[in-house]
Write an enzyme that holds these catalytic residues in place. Sequence first.
Site, mmCIF file in Angstrom:
data_model
loop_
_atom_site.group_PDB
_atom_site.id
_atom_site.type_symbol
_atom_site.label_atom_id
_atom_site.label_comp_id
_atom_site.label_asym_id
_atom_site.label_seq_id
_atom_site.Cartn_x
_atom_site.Cartn_y
_atom_site.Cartn_z
ATOM 1 N N ARG A 239 103.333 11.070 52.078
ATOM 2 C CA ARG A 239 102.994 9.769 52.635
ATOM 3 C C ARG A 239 103.499 9.678 54.074
ATOM 4 N NH1 ARG A 239 105.118 9.008 47.458
ATOM 5 N NH2 ARG A 239 103.652 8.141 45.934
ATOM 6 N N LYS B 122 108.703 6.477 47.918
ATOM 7 C CA LYS B 122 108.127 5.158 47.654
ATOM 8 C C LYS B 122 108.434 4.670 46.243
ATOM 9 C CE LYS B 122 103.667 2.769 47.407
ATOM 10 N NZ LYS B 122 102.205 2.916 47.565
ATOM 11 N N HIS C 51 96.082 6.951 55.591
ATOM 12 C CA HIS C 51 96.391 7.281 54.188
ATOM 13 C C HIS C 51 95.308 8.158 53.565
ATOM 14 C CE1 HIS C 51 98.771 6.730 50.585
ATOM 15 N NE2 HIS C 51 97.675 6.495 49.902
ATOM 16 N N ARG D 79 96.212 11.800 53.067
ATOM 17 C CA ARG D 79 96.924 12.166 51.828
ATOM 18 C C ARG D 79 95.918 12.517 50.741
ATOM 19 N NH1 ARG D 79 101.419 11.628 48.389
ATOM 20 N NH2 ARG D 79 101.178 10.228 46.604
ATOM 21 N N HIS E 16 103.466 11.646 42.364
ATOM 22 C CA HIS E 16 102.954 10.599 41.474
ATOM 23 C C HIS E 16 103.688 10.649 40.137
ATOM 24 C CE1 HIS E 16 99.553 10.856 44.305
ATOM 25 N NE2 HIS E 16 99.376 9.599 43.999
ATOM 26 N N TYR F 258 92.978 10.807 43.960
ATOM 27 C CA TYR F 258 93.079 11.880 44.945
ATOM 28 C C TYR F 258 92.463 13.192 44.476
ATOM 29 C CZ TYR F 258 96.597 8.635 46.645
ATOM 30 O OH TYR F 258 97.240 7.517 47.077
#
Length: 354
Positions: free
Chosen positions: A210, A235, A290, A293, A316, A325
Amino acid sequence: MATIRQRGKFSWEVQVRRRGFPNQTKTFDTEGDAKRWARKIEREYDQGLYLDRSAAEQMTLGDVLKRFRDEVVPTHKGADVETLRINRILNAKVTKVAMIALTPALLSEWRDQRLDEVASATVRRELDVVSSAINVARKDWGVMVQNPVLLMRRPAPARARNRRLVGGEEARLLNALDSGGQDAKGRFLPGTRNPWIKPIVQLMIETAMRRGEILGMCWEHVDLKARTVFLPDTKNGDSRTVPLSPAAITIVANLPRSISGRIFPISANAFKKAFNRARTMAGIKDLRAHDLRHEAASRLAEHLDNILELSAVTGHRDVRMLKRYYHPDASKLADKIALSMNQKSADSWNAPRR
């Protein structure tokens, strides 16, 4: 008991006193309004329902947001972005309304105006900030009101993006991120003056990290021999170690060292502005930082067949989130299936017969 007295020609002051309760004083234009308010306060005292609404009467939504921005947001991850978001909200007329008068209808009107200007995802984030600020005000600052955000309809979440770099966009973007230098007269030529932006973009494409994770990287956490970088605070609150590709190793190894110890000593806002300028210069539409990513995760998925390995790289917690993704090319999957089936057929044909 309540004491009502006239103050001036068109002003009536009420004082309500009772042992064990805070004294209440308020001024009204008419004696009737003063009496009704006094009876209301005394009735709440009698029934044990009294709430001190003075803070809610004195503070506007803007006051709450400013205090939240100054006292609470600095403790959050992504404080820079959240501060910018609050500053944008403060331009709205609804922030001038006292907390005691703030209603779902007023916020809904502002919500609809914002939906004409920005995407629904942006409005949802802004409502989240407003709701968080009001909750802190209710719990810690004595602003005794309901949270109207919880009583209103929220914009529907936007569909997950699957934007990838196509048609030479990567090369055009990186070219736009090169420094244009200066001409003979010292004037800056087209290009990006900030030397940190291009390597950040390259690392986003190579590692699937990120933006905030890359901006928070420190030299003490980089191990070029092991080809990894340690992220102590991500995050989702977990730490993780990210493997670096050969290209990522080259990018990091060639960066100058900063006294601060940070690999990229710039702010999130500085990166955002420079990235947007470069994107426009490259003639690329509908590309967000973003999205890089997403591009990186999609590329990594071609090399990591195990989705758990992919989640370990991208960070994740829930592998179901990788659906946003993980978009391998369907034709390549067809080739892979055909290759596997042909191999099984060949193995079966070559198996010894009994």
